[in-house]
Design an enzyme around this catalytic site. Structure first.
Site, mmCIF file in Angstrom:
data_model
loop_
_atom_site.group_PDB
_atom_site.id
_atom_site.type_symbol
_atom_site.label_atom_id
_atom_site.label_comp_id
_atom_site.label_asym_id
_atom_site.label_seq_id
_atom_site.Cartn_x
_atom_site.Cartn_y
_atom_site.Cartn_z
ATOM 1 N N LYS A 1 -43.715 7.347 7.060
ATOM 2 C CA LYS A 1 -44.074 7.351 5.636
ATOM 3 C C LYS A 1 -45.526 6.920 5.460
ATOM 4 O O LYS A 1 -45.928 5.886 5.967
ATOM 5 C CB LYS A 1 -43.145 6.400 4.870
ATOM 6 C CG LYS A 1 -41.685 6.829 4.947
ATOM 7 C CD LYS A 1 -40.755 5.806 4.340
ATOM 8 C CE LYS A 1 -40.710 4.528 5.111
ATOM 9 N NZ LYS A 1 -39.687 3.576 4.662
ATOM 10 N N THR B 1 -42.963 -0.813 -7.155
ATOM 11 C CA THR B 1 -42.632 -0.049 -5.947
ATOM 12 C C THR B 1 -41.749 -0.842 -4.977
ATOM 13 O O THR B 1 -41.471 -0.367 -3.880
ATOM 14 C CB THR B 1 -43.923 0.345 -5.194
ATOM 15 O OG1 THR B 1 -44.657 -0.851 -4.935
ATOM 16 C CG2 THR B 1 -44.770 1.309 -5.989
ATOM 17 N N GLY C 1 -38.848 -1.913 -2.981
ATOM 18 C CA GLY C 1 -37.553 -1.293 -2.644
ATOM 19 C C GLY C 1 -37.623 0.201 -2.405
ATOM 20 O O GLY C 1 -36.584 0.837 -2.213
ATOM 21 N N THR C 2 -38.837 0.773 -2.385
ATOM 22 C CA THR C 2 -38.908 2.233 -2.193
ATOM 23 C C THR C 2 -38.411 2.640 -0.794
ATOM 24 O O THR C 2 -37.745 3.660 -0.650
ATOM 25 C CB THR C 2 -40.340 2.775 -2.391
ATOM 26 O OG1 THR C 2 -41.241 1.904 -1.732
ATOM 27 C CG2 THR C 2 -40.717 2.889 -3.832
ATOM 28 N N GLY C 3 -38.717 1.819 0.221
ATOM 29 C CA GLY C 3 -38.295 2.159 1.591
ATOM 30 C C GLY C 3 -36.782 2.151 1.725
ATOM 31 O O GLY C 3 -36.177 3.078 2.278
ATOM 32 N N CYS C 4 -36.161 1.077 1.197
ATOM 33 C CA CYS C 4 -34.689 0.965 1.264
ATOM 34 C C CYS C 4 -34.061 2.136 0.519
ATOM 35 O O CYS C 4 -33.089 2.747 0.975
ATOM 36 C CB CYS C 4 -34.201 -0.314 0.584
ATOM 37 S SG CYS C 4 -34.993 -1.805 1.150
#
Ligand SMILES: Cc1ncc(COP(=O)(O)OP(=O)(O)O)c(N)n1
Ligand SMILES: Cc1nc(C(=O)O)sc1CCOP(=O)(O)O
Ligand SMILES: [Mg+2]
Length: 546
Positions: free
Chosen positions: A224, A257, A259-262
């Site tokens: 990412k 932003t 928590g975007t990865g989870c």
């Protein structure tokens, strides 16, 4: 920060001990009763459809922006059941992580056994795995209870910079977990850490990293690029062991932003649980995160630098309606490829190869404008194109023919001033489909908005031979319509590599892109021409933003 690997959790209800309580059959009043109930449930289950099920193995975030709470909300938003194995409880908010309390490894094992032995999990998604012991316990459980897919989000450091995993887990990732993973989704820092600290600063670096991480064993890698310096788009690199895909989305400017990865990893898991192929799952997940960020960009929760976003924006009836009405992303209009059967015939291209080439060259939306095709042939071609477009996450609209759009389940239609009126098209198509309308005047633009259109196509900007007797409005006419329009605009008519810059530089913020027929399709190589135009548009966008 209080980070401890030995603290047990003390907040259990009175009389409750972690470990051996409810799995102890002596506590169940009557075994006969239990057996009967169990059998009844078993019988009933065989006749019921199975619900797609993701198990998340992650840490709890008290602020509910990331971790287990984000995973639950993401799966709920995508209509997938989510069970949870909690590996750690964190005290955190929008400022950072104030404390971490680890769940004992044998109790992580117990949670895994409880869920995996009983609840028909399709996909396991991992987040915070704070110790090598937890990684080992998880791998052991997955060998005992195999699932359809494993999605690994290699969480090591929080977005606020706090350490969430003991460095020793790197060995666990490399040697045990990644070889079992169907996809691993590192951000730049995590990819660098997995590779022993290499510097990742460009898209080319991301490609190399994806390839190297693939050698550690996962079937697919998504690196990412959210933290890539000087990047206008949100660029991610997907590598399946053979091919690279550069996945571009628009970068939403917001502090929310956390928590975007989870969320991205959970959405991938949710889509896989529904049966999607990997690349499509990743594309849907990316689009979901982008839309959620966009709808939450002004949300104000907490006083720190990183706020949470709203996964469940679709549930809010007012937002939901306008979301559905505007169910497309205006940035999709960036490079709008409109097909022409005559041109395809002239160059010996089938409609599907032409559409595929345009998408691979960078088209961000496709319109099938097949004026000469019979209904049956048009429908067959449209169905094939819907499949191609969906697999690339690119919307497909049908010119004029609402019946064909419905029959092939296209994403929407484009209609002109003498086609079906917009309010009737909206009634037939419902709130979810995209409707574009051709407008040459401010009055037409106002009406299009009032009747429920999503965007307008304004032209002809320059003279064209593609559409007979078309009135040219010029750059001034385009600007007048843009200034009057309450919805996004795409310019059309005589546009190509040589003049796209002059169009995009008229100075209207709602002008989102160019729609092009002959400059892409009346050419031998559709891919090359689309790529050239994409490069020009990207260049202009970079200058406009700077
Ligand atoms: C994006 C876009 N803008 C305008 C048109 C023209 O539509 P219409 O006026 O209905 O003319 P035909 O395409 O049907 O000849 C378009 N197709 N797309
Ligand atoms: C389909 C269409 N609509 C127009 C309008 O002005 O609304 S101009 C046009 C043709 C665009 O083709 P080319 O990119 O080859 O000029
Ligand atoms: Mg038309």
């Amino acid at each position: 920060m209080n980070y401890s690997s030995i603290n047990p959790i003390h907040a259990a209800p009175e009389g409750f001990q972690f470990g051996r309580v409810w799995n102890c059959s002596s506590q169940i009043p009557s075994l006969n009763y239990r057996t009967r109930t169990f059998m009844a449930v078993q019988e009933d289950m065989t006749s019921k459809p199975r619900i797609p099920h993701v198990l998340t193995v992650a840490g709890s975030d008290s602020g509910a922006g990331a971790g287990i709470q984000a995973d639950l909300k993401a799966c709920a938003a995508l209509g997938v059941y989510c069970s949870t194995v909690i590996t750690a409880v964190t005290a955190q908010n929008t400022i950072g992580v104030q404390g971490v309390n680890l769940v004992p490894e044998d109790f992580v094992a117990e949670q895994l056994r409880s869920v995996l032995s009983d609840m028909q999990v399709h996909v396991v998604k991992t987040g915070m795995l704070p110790s090598i012991g937890v990684v080992e316990v998880l791998c052991h459980s997955l060998k005992e209870f195999p699932v359809r897919a494993l999605v690994v989000d290699p969480v090591m450091v929080s977005t606020s910079g706090d350490i969430l995993a003991d460095p020793s887990i790197l060995a666990g990732f490399r040697e045990e977990l990644l070889p079992m993973a169907d996809i691993v989704t590192p951000n730049l820092k995590e990819a660098s850490t997995l590779l022993g600290g290499v510097r990742l600063q460009t898209v080319a670096d991301m490609r190399s990293a994806a390839k190297l991480i693939h050698t550690l064993g996962p079937r697919n890698v998504l690196v990412k690029g959210g933290d890539l310096p000087d990047s206008l788009d949100a660029v991610d690199i997907f590598f399946d062991g053979e091919n690279f895909h550069e996945l571009r989305g628009s970068r939403v400017k917001t502090r929310n932003t956390h928590g975007t990865g989870c969320t991205l990893a959970s959405c991938i898991a949710a889509e896989l649980a529904k049966g999607s192929p990997m690349l499509l799952a990743v594309q849907v997940a990316k689009r979901f995160v982008e839309t959620a960020l966009d709808y939450s960009k002004d949300m104000a929760i907490g006083s720190g630098p990183q706020g949470p976003f709203d996964h469940l924006f679709k549930l809010k009836s007012n937002v939901y309606n306008s979301y559905r009405r505007r169910g497309f992303n205006p940035s999709d209009l960036f490079l709008y490829a409109v097909t022409d059967s005559g041109m395809n015939k002239k160059w010996g291209h089938s409609i599907t190869t032409a559409v595929k080439a345009a998408i691979e060259g960078g088209a961000t939306i496709i319109q099938l404008r097949e004026k000469d095709a019979g209904t049956r042939d048009f429908l067959e071609a449209a169905k094939a194109c819907v499949e191609i477009c969906r697999s690339h996450g690119v919307p497909l609209l049908i010119n004029d023919r609402i019946d064909v759009a419905l029959a092939c389940d296209a994403d929407g239609v484009h209609v002109g001033q003498s086609d079906m009126p917009v309010h009737v098209a909206r009634m037939i198509l419902g709130p979810e489909k995209v409707i574009g309308v051709s407008c040459k005047t401010p009055e037409q633009a106002e009406k299009a908005w009032a009747e429920g259109a999503d965007y307008i196509g304004c032209g002809g900007v320059f003279p064209t031979t593609t559409k007979a007797n078309n009135l040219t409005v010029g750059l001034d006419g385009l600007k007048t319509v843009c200034l009057a329009s309450k919805i996004p605009v795409v310019a059309i008519g005589g546009i190509g590599v040589a003049n796209a810059r002059s169009v995009m530089e008229i100075g209207a913020s709602n002008l989102k892109g160019v729609a092009v027929v002959s400059a892409l399709f009346d050419r031998e190589c559709v891919f090359t021409e689309t790529r050239k135009l994409h490069a020009v548009l990207t260049d202009v966008a970079a200058l406009v933003v700077k």
